[in-house]
Design a protein around this motif. Structure first.
Motif, PDB file in Angstrom:
ATOM      1  N   LEU A 114       0.822  -1.214   0.000  1.00 33.28           N
ATOM      2  CA  LEU A 114       0.000   0.000   0.000  1.00 33.28           C
ATOM      3  C   LEU A 114       0.852   1.258   0.000  1.00 33.28           C
ATOM      4  O   LEU A 114       0.486   2.262  -0.618  1.00 33.28           O
ATOM      5  N   SER A 115       1.986   1.229   0.673  1.00 32.20           N
ATOM      6  CA  SER A 115       2.868   2.401   0.679  1.00 32.20           C
ATOM      7  C   SER A 115       3.329   2.743  -0.733  1.00 32.20           C
ATOM      8  O   SER A 115       3.316   3.908  -1.145  1.00 32.20           O
ATOM      9  N   VAL A 116       3.738   1.730  -1.477  1.00 33.32           N
ATOM     10  CA  VAL A 116       4.212   1.966  -2.846  1.00 33.32           C
ATOM     11  C   VAL A 116       3.070   2.471  -3.728  1.00 33.32           C
ATOM     12  O   VAL A 116       3.211   3.470  -4.460  1.00 33.32           O
ATOM     13  N   SER A 123       9.468   1.305  -1.004  1.00 30.65           N
ATOM     14  CA  SER A 123       9.696  -0.138  -0.810  1.00 30.65           C
ATOM     15  C   SER A 123      10.973  -0.408  -0.017  1.00 30.65           C
ATOM     16  O   SER A 123      10.984  -1.241   0.900  1.00 30.65           O
ATOM     17  N   LEU A 124      12.056   0.300  -0.338  1.00 24.16           N
ATOM     18  CA  LEU A 124      13.342   0.028   0.318  1.00 24.16           C
ATOM     19  C   LEU A 124      13.292   0.383   1.806  1.00 24.16           C
ATOM     20  O   LEU A 124      13.586  -0.450   2.667  1.00 24.16           O
ATOM     21  N   PHE A 125      12.919   1.611   2.123  1.00 24.14           N
ATOM     22  CA  PHE A 125      12.870   2.014   3.527  1.00 24.14           C
ATOM     23  C   PHE A 125      11.725   1.338   4.265  1.00 24.14           C
ATOM     24  O   PHE A 125      11.806   1.119   5.483  1.00 24.14           O
ATOM     25  N   GLY A 126      10.663   1.041   3.536  1.00 24.13           N
ATOM     26  CA  GLY A 126       9.562   0.330   4.174  1.00 24.13           C
ATOM     27  C   GLY A 126       9.943  -1.049   4.643  1.00 24.13           C
ATOM     28  O   GLY A 126       9.476  -1.530   5.681  1.00 24.13           O
ATOM     29  N   ALA A 141      10.987   6.207  12.005  1.00 20.94           N
ATOM     30  CA  ALA A 141       9.641   6.772  12.067  1.00 20.94           C
ATOM     31  C   ALA A 141       9.390   7.750  10.929  1.00 20.94           C
ATOM     32  O   ALA A 141       8.269   7.866  10.424  1.00 20.94           O
ATOM     33  N   PHE A 142      10.435   8.455  10.495  1.00 12.84           N
ATOM     34  CA  PHE A 142      10.282   9.431   9.427  1.00 12.84           C
ATOM     35  C   PHE A 142      10.283   8.794   8.041  1.00 12.84           C
ATOM     36  O   PHE A 142       9.487   9.161   7.183  1.00 12.84           O
ATOM     37  N   VAL A 143      11.195   7.854   7.793  1.00 15.36           N
ATOM     38  CA  VAL A 143      11.399   7.370   6.429  1.00 15.36           C
ATOM     39  C   VAL A 143      10.606   6.117   6.102  1.00 15.36           C
ATOM     40  O   VAL A 143      10.401   5.810   4.918  1.00 15.36           O
TER      41      VAL A 143
END
Length: 865
Positions: free
Chosen positions: A707-709, A811-814, A840-842
């Motif tokens: 969902l983030s992507v 995707s990477l930081f997630g 928390a930020f990224v």
């Protein structure tokens, strides 16, 4: 969180409905495109029956005009008795009525009769001997004939070819002077049939601009003046302006008011009184002079280069000045330097506005700048684009009715009234034509009531006919609205070149070659030994001279055939032109030099007050919703993809319950003092918890990252798709904070709805033990975190790389900082405060995953042995 069969069925039904809707929309689009292509090819086929129909229509027209032609014929007979050149029997050839009842009209013989002084042209007096019109009507009659032939400048005569080709058409149109009530009633009934409206309702005012009947003898501006006349009559009768502007025209009103309003419109009309005081007086054009102006561009190695090199000149108020020259002549650079947009270099020299030293960069509200590309909102109609521009750039005291009135007048001036309610469109959506879109681009700036208008190649990419319409509209702004215009023109045709008042001709390197009246440029270079060959355009000839490709006393055609000139010869020719202009300018007498010097200082108009932050924010937000509504099909597709992704993630493995597997632990293990043996069997007691944690964490991680992507990529489109429009509006002084806040709220709402739909899919397929409110709020927080990054990245990343960077970032930081996978797990996150804050930020799924796991475990019933 086992799979719910009911949820699976419900999700399947939703997907089916969504697929059916998408297929239906695609089929409808295909049908519309097929019909348009079919109609296009059908119109191109002119069958014999259609030719006969056209011929019959022409005969019907001649029959309808026979009473008028009979009057003309009687007057010609009287004229023929005084003119021995034309025999009486020749008059029979002017109006022929054959045995087969076929009518014919010979305008050439009529021309011979009227041209009694044999000068080759017909004056007002000569034509009026057979028409008997008043001075205003005969002037309008001659102007209509000349405009039909492409002569847009005022002429007090008609040449032979123009008269022969356009006399009959113009005579038919002129019969609308002095319309009787009976003729008005007949015309209203014909318009009513054409519109398909009910007589009790009347004719909508928007139909007047779409009517093919009125289009025959009235242009957009004249129709606008007729409608303004109706509105004025209604206001005089006591109706409010808004009601007078929108109510349909009844039959009684049309019959009573049409004759007088039509005559006023055909005579040119006056400034419509329905506008408020702020629009009764158009802003006067300002005078702009520049002296020793240069634009220096920094190069690598600490070097620099002048693209505009010490030029001086003047843009006189209420004139049209053209910047011309070959490639590399610095036309666009000079235009940017004049209007304060040359941010890429250093501008030196002196610029004066109305004789006072100032910069257009600090007086943006006084000017309008039309870029070469047609940067408009493709999803909005022509009318909506104009009204939005007016609401942003006119003073806050301007009422909405005034803005609508100005938009109507601007569309009429630019010939856009017939497409006022059409979507502008772009490469993916069919809309208005290229020439119309170019005029919309110009109209956006005119909605600010500018004193001076700068245009960067307004005719580029247009055919000759569309270019003529654009330049004629600009000339009308100079004549009727007193706007000062400075435009770059590239290879104009003769009819366009004749519209220009003043010319600035630049050579390679941004140096002045000629500056002065356009009609004196030819004589200026002829006196210096240059020859204009027959059949060669003056504009092309001037550009060839400025580039140095022509020698004096040389045929331009020979030069074009290429006599293998060397670059040194061209450079020598240009140096001669540059030095000659300087010497010519220095030798000017005091009277001639005044044309280039600034006028006596007069007050610079006050800068317009822009609408407040909150007003601009409300307008921006309303436009965002409107654009989203027009793109609803795309939004549905995006939502469908997000639903499908949530569906795939949610149908994973179910949790294995402890009762599904008998551990077969010997009873003596429970009281054994062998801790090693007890440790081996201990996980069997908590198998449900272990399996549940692993399954739940994997599900939360998959859902969060996917969902983030998807949400991030979807949210970036609201900025990337309108990036160019954003920069144009920023240059015009729009409040950037209001724009960004509106976009932020719109994107938050839009992506919030999408993620809630995805959450419902997961809720139906994976039962949750926590409350529905907490479950949905967790998804909303995920979307808001994604939207915040999706709106930041397009501001710092080039447009062509936004999709790749956003997808990689989400995707990477997630995954790396989710806390579920190594090398950064929850123990590592909470062991370091810096890592905890950074994650928390990224990482958008960071707290989404943790919240879902903790919420599910906290709601589980207590377990005991």
């Amino acid at each position: 969180m086992a799979i719910s069969l009911l949820g699976l069925l419900f999700t399947f039904l939703i997907c089916m409905v969504l697929c059916i809707y998408i297929v239906w929309k695609l089929v409808q689009k295909f049908k519309i495109e097929s019909e348009e292509k079919h109609n296009h090819f059908t119109k191109r086929k002119l069958s014999c029956e259609e030719k006969e129909a056209i011929k019959a229509k022409e005969q019907e027209r001649l029959g309808r005009m026979r009473p008028i032609l009979s009057i003309v014929e009687e007057r010609i007979k009287g004229k023929c008795n005084e003119n021995s050149r034309v025999k009486m029997h020749e008059l029979e050839n002017i109006f022929e009525d054959n045995d087969d009842d076929e009518l014919k009209f010979n305008a050439e013989i009529l021309y011979r009769v009227l041209d009694y002084n044999l000068d080759g042209n017909l004056s007002f007096t000569e034509i009026n001997e057979v028409l008997d019109l008043n001075p205003g009507q005969i002037q309008s009659f001659v102007t209509s004939m000349n405009e039909a032939a492409g002569y847009f400048q005022e002429r007090k005569y008609v040449d032979r070819d123009t008269f022969i080709e356009h006399f009959l058409d113009t005579l038919e149109y002129s019969t609308n002077f002095g319309v009787s009530p009976e003729e008005a009633a007949t015309l209203f009934d014909e318009l009513l049939i054409e519109s398909g409206s009910n007589q009790n309702v009347g004719l909508s005012q928007s139909f007047f601009h779409r009517s093919g009947k009125l289009e025959i003898f009235l242009d957009d501006k004249q129709i606008h003046l007729v409608l303004d006349g109706f509105r004025n009559k209604r206001e005089e009768a006591g109706q409010k302006f808004k009601r007078a502007q929108r109510m349909p025209i009844t039959r009684e009103e049309f019959i009573e008011w049409y004759p007088s309003t039509l005559e006023a419109a055909m005579m040119g009309g006056s400034e419509p009184t329905c506008r408020r005081e702020s629009f009764k007086m158009q802003p006067l054009g300002i005078d702009l002079t520049f002296e020793d102006l240069s634009l220096e561009i920094p190069l690598a190695g600490g070097r620099s280069f002048n693209v505009v090199d010490h030029v001086s000149g003047r843009l006189k108020a209420r004139t049209m000045t053209a910047l011309m020259g070959g490639s590399g002549a610095g036309k666009t650079s000079l235009l940017n330097a004049l209007c304060g947009r040359a941010y890429y270099g250093e501008v030196t020299g002196c610029i004066k506005i109305n004789g006072i030293e100032a910069s257009m960069d600090h007086n943006k509200s006084l000017m309008g700048f039309v870029p070469q590309d047609d940067i408009v909102y493709a999803e909005l109609t022509v009318r909506e684009n104009f009204i939005m521009s007016g609401r942003f750039r006119l003073p806050p005291s301007t009422s909405y009715s005034d803005i609508e009135a100005l938009a109507e007048a601007t569309m009429a001036d630019l010939g856009l009234s017939r497409v006022a309610d059409s979507i502008v469109g772009d490469v993916s959506t069919r809309g208005v034509s290229g020439g119309e879109k170019k005029r919309v681009n110009i109209g956006l700036e005119l909605m600010a009531n500018p004193h001076i208008l700068f245009l960067d190649e307004p005719t580029s990419g247009l055919d000759s006919s569309s270019a003529d319409l654009v330049m004629k509209s600009l000339k009308n702004l100079v004549v009727e609205k007193d706007v000062t215009i400075c435009t770059i023109i590239h290879q104009p045709r003769k009819s366009i070149f004749d519209l220009i008042d003043s010319l600035v001709l630049l050579g390679v390197g941004g140096k002045m070659v000629y500056h002065g009246p356009c009609d004196e440029a030819k004589d200026f270079f002829v006196r210096k030994g240059y020859v204009l060959p027959n059949g060669v355009s003056v504009a092309d000839w001037l550009i060839d001279i400025s580039s140095g490709s022509l020698d004096r006393k040389e045929d331009v055609k020979k030069a074009h055939r290429g006599s293998h000139r060397k670059l040194e010869v061209a450079k020598t020719n240009r140096e001669f032109l540059y030095s000659h202009w300087i010497s010519h300018y220095e030798k000017l007498d005091e009277k001639e030099r005044l044309k280039y010097l600034p006028p006596h200082p007069t007050e610079i108009p006050e800068a317009k007050v822009m609408p407040s932050f909150f007003r601009q924010f409300s307008i921006q937000l309303g436009r965002c919703f409107l654009v989203a509504y027009r793109n609803s099909f795309t939004k549905v597709l995006d939502t469908g993809m997000i639903m499908f992704a949530a569906f795939v993630v949610s149908i994973g493995d179910t949790v294995e319950l402890a009762t599904d597997n008998n551990p077969n632990i010997p009873f003596d293990t429970f009281y054994s003092i062998d801790l090693t043996r007890m440790g081996e069997k201990l996980p069997e007691f908590f198998k449900y918890s272990l399996n549940s944690y692993r399954s739940l964490s994997e599900y939360a991680m998959k859902m969060g990252v996917v969902l983030s992507v998807l949400i991030g990529l979807t949210a970036t489109k609201i900025l990337t798709s309108k990036r160019i429009e954003f920069f144009r509006e920023a240059e015009s002084g729009y409040n950037l904070n209001a724009y960004f806040l509106a976009v932020n709220i719109m994107s938050t709402i839009e992506q919030g709805l999408q993620v809630v739909i995805a959450a419902c899919v997961g809720l139906w397929l994976k039962n949750t033990t926590t409350s529905i409110e907490n479950y949905l709020l967790n998804y909303l927080m995920l979307s808001w975190h994604c939207v915040s990054w999706a709106l930041l990245l397009p501001l710092i990343i080039p447009r062509q790389n936004v999709v790749l960077v956003t997808g990689l970032f989400m995707s990477l930081f997630g995954l790396l900082f989710s806390g579920v996978l190594s090398p950064v797990e929850y123990e590592d996150l909470y062991a370091s405060a810096e890592t905890e804050i950074f994650s928390a930020f990224v990482s958008s799924p960071r707290f989404f995953i943790e919240t879902m796991i903790v919420s599910e475990y906290q709601c589980l019933p207590a377990q005991s042995g």
